[in-house]
Design a protein around this motif. Structure first.
Motif: not given
Length: 343
Positions: A7, A55-56
């Motif tokens: 993340h 990310p994610p």
């Protein structure tokens, strides 16, 4: 399925996610072995990799397993096949691909998601870099194929020959793989690095000499004092500007240096132009792998030249992956860790 999702900077979460629906030409692999990697650690610390992962996104890229589902009706692949897949595949159409430099492809398609119970493999990777394993090949061994392919690329770029004296700067996983392959090629190998356990591993893999560089200062002097050897080739497997510079100072006249370790973005080095010119040095840098080196790497693994037992010195369940990467960032010195994705 359970999967590790990146993340951002130093933030991984283990989540239940829906396995993606397969598209035409794709296969799904039930992952039986996933390994940690220095590149993954760099991505964890930085939070992204502009080319490899934004990310994610599901995380990890060294894996082997069994085909559990496929949408390849005209393929020889079957459900139940034991396979390994690389983390990228070239396009085959750009300038670099047409000039046998697929590692520099302008449209490399990357694959992430090894830290999960299964992974969907895009059609291009299925076509170019998904390989069947021999029945006796262990999944842990096979999962080393991708990093080993990068090392094979470096060996081929250097054109190593039997009898050469080779200095490897760095005793991490990549340095140790270079040690094993250079020894297999018939070279006399010296490894300079830190930590007793890793230098012992280098000896076990065939290094005739090891040099403990301590805090890294005066590296060139320490190597010269300990070895008294003229090195035909020097491989930098650390990725620090000061080690790049030391590599150039450590090779003999007429020798070759491979700057294999990638330095932080924007890093620069200072080189003695007189030394380079009058010593007729060859300086090169190897990057990534090609379908050819992926296949050659698996060949070395299946011949027993490279074995997981020499590189994988830890295990961790998928649920504890975030804590593992935090410990790696803080200085955990494991060579490679097997992630148990089905616990």
């Amino acid at each position: 399925m359970k999967a590790a999702v990146l993340h951002g900077k130093e933030k991984i979460q283990i989540k239940e996610i829906a396995p993606p629906v397969l598209k035409s030409g794709e296969v799904r692999i039930r992952i039986e072995a996933a390994l940690t990697c220095g590149t993954d650690l760099k991505i964890f610390k930085r939070g992204y990799h502009a080319k490899m992962i934004v990310p994610p996104a599901v995380f990890g890229h060294e894996l082997a397993g069994v085909i559990s589902e496929l949408r390849t009706p005209n393929s020889e692949l079957r459900i139940g096949d034991r396979v390994v897949v690389a983390n990228s595949a070239p396009c085959g159409d750009c300038f670099f691909c047409k000039n046998n430099q697929e590692n520099l492809c302008e449209d490399l398609l990357f694959l992430n998601g090894a830290y999960a119970e299964s992974i969907a493999v895009p059609a291009r990777l299925v076509q170019k870099n998904l390989l069947r394993l021999k029945p006796e090949t262990d999944f842990r061994d096979a999962a080393l194929t991708e990093p080993l392919a990068c090392v094979v690329q470096g060996i081929e770029d250097l054109k190593l020959r039997a009898g050469q004296n080779v200095l490897i700067l760095g005793a991490g996983p990549i340095g140790l793989m270079f040690t094993a392959l250079a020894k297999n090629f018939g070279c006399n190998v010296t490894v300079a690095g830190r930590r007793t356990a890793r230098l012992e591993a280098a000896k076990n893999l065939g290094a005739s000499q090891v040099v403990d560089i301590g805090d890294g200062t005066d590296l060139v002097s320490k190597v010269r004092a300990a070895t008294h050897t003229h090195f035909d080739a020097v491989i930098e497997a650390v990725g620090k500007p000061e080690i790049w510079e030391a590599a150039v100072q450590s090779v003999r006249k007429g020798g070759a240096v491979n700057f294999f370790g990638g330095c932080p973005s924007g890093a620069t080095i200072a080189l003695d132009t007189t030394l380079i010119h009058y010593s007729n040095l060859t300086l090169l840098a190897s990057f990534h792998h090609t379908p050819h080196t992926i296949r050659r790497a698996l060949g070395f693994i299946e011949a027993g030249v490279i074995r997981a037992k020499d590189f994988v010195d830890g295990e961790c369940p998928l649920t504890q992956l975030p804590e593992l990467f935090k410990s790696m960032a803080a200085g955990n010195h494991a060579i490679k860790t097997l992630i148990r994705v089905h616990e």
